[in-house]
Design a protein around this motif. Sequence first.
Motif, PDB file in Angstrom:
ATOM      1  N   CYS A 266       0.646  -1.095  -0.059  1.00  0.00           N
ATOM      2  CA  CYS A 266       0.087   0.028  -0.120  1.00  0.00           C
ATOM      3  C   CYS A 266       0.774   1.072   0.112  1.00  0.00           C
ATOM      4  O   CYS A 266       2.068   1.229   0.647  1.00  0.00           O
ATOM      5  CB  CYS A 266      -1.045  -0.130   1.190  1.00  0.00           C
ATOM      6  SG  CYS A 266      -2.131   1.441   1.325  1.00  0.00           S
ATOM      7  N   ARG A 271      -6.026   2.100   4.611  1.00  0.00           N
ATOM      8  CA  ARG A 271      -6.654   0.846   3.903  1.00  0.00           C
ATOM      9  C   ARG A 271      -6.226   0.826   2.521  1.00  0.00           C
ATOM     10  O   ARG A 271      -6.290   1.687   1.794  1.00  0.00           O
ATOM     11  CB  ARG A 271      -8.057   0.901   4.361  1.00  0.00           C
ATOM     12  CG  ARG A 271      -8.648  -0.758   3.803  1.00  0.00           C
ATOM     13  CD  ARG A 271     -10.074  -0.663   4.333  1.00  0.00           C
ATOM     14  NE  ARG A 271     -10.730  -2.072   3.993  1.00  0.00           N
ATOM     15  CZ  ARG A 271     -11.200  -2.559   2.940  1.00  0.00           C
ATOM     16  NH1 ARG A 271     -11.107  -1.659   2.069  1.00  0.00           N
ATOM     17  NH2 ARG A 271     -11.764  -3.693   2.827  1.00  0.00           N
ATOM     18  N   PHE A 304      -4.404  -8.152  -1.042  1.00  0.00           N
ATOM     19  CA  PHE A 304      -4.443  -7.796   0.203  1.00  0.00           C
ATOM     20  C   PHE A 304      -3.054  -7.404   0.483  1.00  0.00           C
ATOM     21  O   PHE A 304      -2.122  -7.907  -0.105  1.00  0.00           O
ATOM     22  CB  PHE A 304      -4.861  -8.783   1.384  1.00  0.00           C
ATOM     23  CG  PHE A 304      -4.101  -9.866   1.280  1.00  0.00           C
ATOM     24  CD1 PHE A 304      -2.964 -10.094   1.918  1.00  0.00           C
ATOM     25  CD2 PHE A 304      -4.558 -11.082   0.570  1.00  0.00           C
ATOM     26  CE1 PHE A 304      -2.561 -11.471   1.918  1.00  0.00           C
ATOM     27  CE2 PHE A 304      -4.006 -12.248   0.494  1.00  0.00           C
ATOM     28  CZ  PHE A 304      -2.736 -12.457   1.254  1.00  0.00           C
ATOM     29  N   PRO A 305      -2.483  -6.463   1.561  1.00  0.00           N
ATOM     30  CA  PRO A 305      -1.097  -6.203   1.683  1.00  0.00           C
ATOM     31  C   PRO A 305      -0.099  -7.562   2.236  1.00  0.00           C
ATOM     32  O   PRO A 305      -0.644  -8.232   2.897  1.00  0.00           O
ATOM     33  CB  PRO A 305      -0.985  -5.230   2.863  1.00  0.00           C
ATOM     34  CG  PRO A 305      -2.536  -4.610   2.691  1.00  0.00           C
ATOM     35  CD  PRO A 305      -3.316  -5.796   2.440  1.00  0.00           C
ATOM     36  N   GLN A 503      -8.343 -10.212  10.207  1.00  0.00           N
ATOM     37  CA  GLN A 503      -7.323  -8.940   9.338  1.00  0.00           C
ATOM     38  C   GLN A 503      -7.547  -9.132   8.057  1.00  0.00           C
ATOM     39  O   GLN A 503      -7.698  -7.952   7.361  1.00  0.00           O
ATOM     40  CB  GLN A 503      -5.898  -9.153  10.080  1.00  0.00           C
ATOM     41  CG  GLN A 503      -5.084  -8.019   9.308  1.00  0.00           C
ATOM     42  CD  GLN A 503      -3.673  -8.292   9.913  1.00  0.00           C
ATOM     43  OE1 GLN A 503      -3.416  -9.112  10.477  1.00  0.00           O
ATOM     44  NE2 GLN A 503      -2.762  -7.222   9.516  1.00  0.00           N
ATOM     45  N   GLU A 507      -8.603  -5.666   5.346  1.00  0.00           N
ATOM     46  CA  GLU A 507      -7.362  -5.188   4.586  1.00  0.00           C
ATOM     47  C   GLU A 507      -7.727  -5.677   3.043  1.00  0.00           C
ATOM     48  O   GLU A 507      -7.005  -5.095   2.115  1.00  0.00           O
ATOM     49  CB  GLU A 507      -6.263  -5.982   4.968  1.00  0.00           C
ATOM     50  CG  GLU A 507      -5.648  -5.551   6.404  1.00  0.00           C
ATOM     51  CD  GLU A 507      -5.208  -4.198   6.339  1.00  0.00           C
ATOM     52  OE1 GLU A 507      -4.901  -3.628   5.512  1.00  0.00           O
ATOM     53  OE2 GLU A 507      -4.873  -3.576   7.547  1.00  0.00           O
ATOM     54  N   GLU A 508      -8.626  -6.544   2.745  1.00  0.00           N
ATOM     55  CA  GLU A 508      -8.805  -6.946   1.461  1.00  0.00           C
ATOM     56  C   GLU A 508      -9.554  -5.916   0.478  1.00  0.00           C
ATOM     57  O   GLU A 508     -10.407  -5.473   0.944  1.00  0.00           O
ATOM     58  CB  GLU A 508      -9.659  -8.423   1.470  1.00  0.00           C
ATOM     59  CG  GLU A 508      -9.609  -8.954  -0.146  1.00  0.00           C
ATOM     60  CD  GLU A 508     -10.781  -9.911  -0.048  1.00  0.00           C
ATOM     61  OE1 GLU A 508     -10.686 -10.875  -0.756  1.00  0.00           O
ATOM     62  OE2 GLU A 508     -12.057  -9.575   0.399  1.00  0.00           O
ATOM     63  N   VAL A 538      -0.257 -11.867   5.984  1.00  0.00           N
ATOM     64  CA  VAL A 538      -0.532 -10.551   5.629  1.00  0.00           C
ATOM     65  C   VAL A 538       0.866  -9.734   6.279  1.00  0.00           C
ATOM     66  O   VAL A 538       1.411 -10.239   7.136  1.00  0.00           O
ATOM     67  CB  VAL A 538      -1.601 -10.118   6.881  1.00  0.00           C
ATOM     68  CG1 VAL A 538      -1.921  -8.570   6.643  1.00  0.00           C
ATOM     69  CG2 VAL A 538      -3.043 -10.968   6.335  1.00  0.00           C
ATOM     70  N   SER A 542      -0.816  -7.477  12.162  1.00  0.00           N
ATOM     71  CA  SER A 542      -1.879  -6.687  12.906  1.00  0.00           C
ATOM     72  C   SER A 542      -1.047  -6.001  13.860  1.00  0.00           C
ATOM     73  O   SER A 542      -0.088  -6.417  14.534  1.00  0.00           O
ATOM     74  CB  SER A 542      -3.099  -7.544  13.298  1.00  0.00           C
ATOM     75  OG  SER A 542      -3.753  -6.988  14.329  1.00  0.00           O
TER      76      SER A 542
END
Length: 628
Positions: A266, A271, A304-305, A503, A507-508, A538, A542
């Motif tokens: 990102c 987000r 996602f990241p 998570q 995040e998705e 991920v 988190s």
Amino acid sequence: MEQEIKSEFIENNFSLEDEDEILNKCVAFCINYKLSPSDLVSSWVVYYLNMQLDGSKVQNAHVDGFLHHLQNKQKHNILKEESNVHMYSSNDVNMLLGEEHKDGEEGMLDTPIKQSYFDNLNDLSTPISMDRSPERNGKSISEKSSRRTSSQATPFGQRTNKFLLQLSFNSHSKADDTKDLEIDALGDDVIRRVQDIESCSLQVQGSWPKPGFRFMYDKVEDRFNALENRIRRLSSALVASGECGEPSDATLASQKTLFSVGMVCCDGEGRLNDKSILFQGSVEHSGGQRVRLDLKNLVQFSLFPGQVIGIEGHNPSGHCFIASKLVDSFPLIGSSDLDLPPAKKQATDQNGEPATKASRELSIVIAAGPLSTTDNLLFEPLTELLAYARRKQPQLLILMGPFVDTEHPKIKKGTIDESFAEVFQEEILNKLHDYCAHMGPAARIVLVPSTRDAHNDFVFPQPPFEIYPSTDPDQQITCLANPGVLISNEITIGCCTADVLKQLSGEEVSRMSTDALSIDRIGRLVSHVIKQRCFYPVYPPSVGLPLDFSIAPEALHMASIPDLLLMPSDLAPFIKALPFGEGSDTEKYSRCLCINPGRLAKGVSGGTFVELSYLNNPDQTSASIIRI
């Protein structure tokens, strides 16, 4: 009763600050702890003197402390009475069943038996300790286990709907129905004698890290190497499968169609969205540089990241890569059975020999913490679960953390008088030892820790619990790392208590085609873990997850797709069978059964758990989500 309590306070020269509220609480104390008004006020005088309170006015702020004083007093009385508790022997059981004693047996103890005792014997939540319980160090297990019960009615104890079926996966076979009917009939006996259960094999695969390892020593270099090695490993798997050619640098300006493998990032701290997606290539092919990713030509995607993907497209300006194709699933490389057809994969064991039907059968009860409601630390849901397991007699019981939950109000406030390790030993391990003694030597239990466990290392990946042989001489309790993999009856089971699904849900970023008839979002989130071959794919992790990158590459890597993937989460419980290779006809029967059993306790009420009967493959497997 309120007037009597008020009169007792006045006679002892006390006045009430908030009269109505304090009197209501005092009435509840009298009912819950079976106290008369005079006994209650006498206890208040003792508390008043011990705490050296000022003034003669009973304040509402002092009532909570007074309640704690009453609880400690009741606990002391219960422990004092335990020395006189009668341990029933086999002769007492035979007496209750109306059987005659043989010559040479010891005489019956002259213990009066009330009718209420017979009424309680049929209660599922009151397991009977049989005479087969072994003795350890001169004391039976049940003597060593904690019996800290409370006469106060709890919301969990007053629930009416017990063991309700929430969700069923596949219909039960006739054999399963017959077995359930037999067990239900046995439950109606005065005392149900334990039937022998078939033992299961148990082998821990790569339970790493080991207890006592050093953590919080990871460096920036460790983080870099962990991400780079993951990109390289998946890139090599994709090239070796023949699905694409050698990856190239996606950051170079080119009008030609290129293919590259890298990680989704990102461009800020917010987000991820379709306008903020960056693509980071490997050091080998692009020096670890990043380029903006344009997905306008893709009909559907789900990113996602931290996700490693393969992209095909072109970069006309050198600043933005326009993708025309996206690959987010990577094949397994190095598995000995990749070239075998699906039927052959399921019919062979680890040694390459044909597996018998029995070797692929396993009955399991699965539950995830918290194991106690938030209003107390009596662990009533765990007691009910073990009583249910005694009745159903599974071959394997899998319990996942948190066990001693750091989020529990009493743990947070520090109002308990014992260490966290003592709570774990007395309230959990002792109950599990009683369960093993009751079920016999064939019973097996697997414990998986959580980062929310107050008595274990706060790090992820997480070492297994340390249970010394002296506390488990029969070695019926197996401790697994978090995440961890074990093999039971040739069935591979993967476990991870980190809530990666929650998570991923936040995040998705995804785009679905308009002609999609149904969208299974939960199934899509779980498939990310399988496709990435990583228990926690991920990045960044988190905020509350202490991910140690110095050990993550070895511990988080999913060397093979398990038959069962257990992923407890705060999301809704589910049971889903997901394919290994999407769109591949040769692997259409190769599926992974993914399970979120939910939380055994939710607030002051009960949660859910899973009962599963695995048979050869997910298509023949039956499972149920049950409310405790």
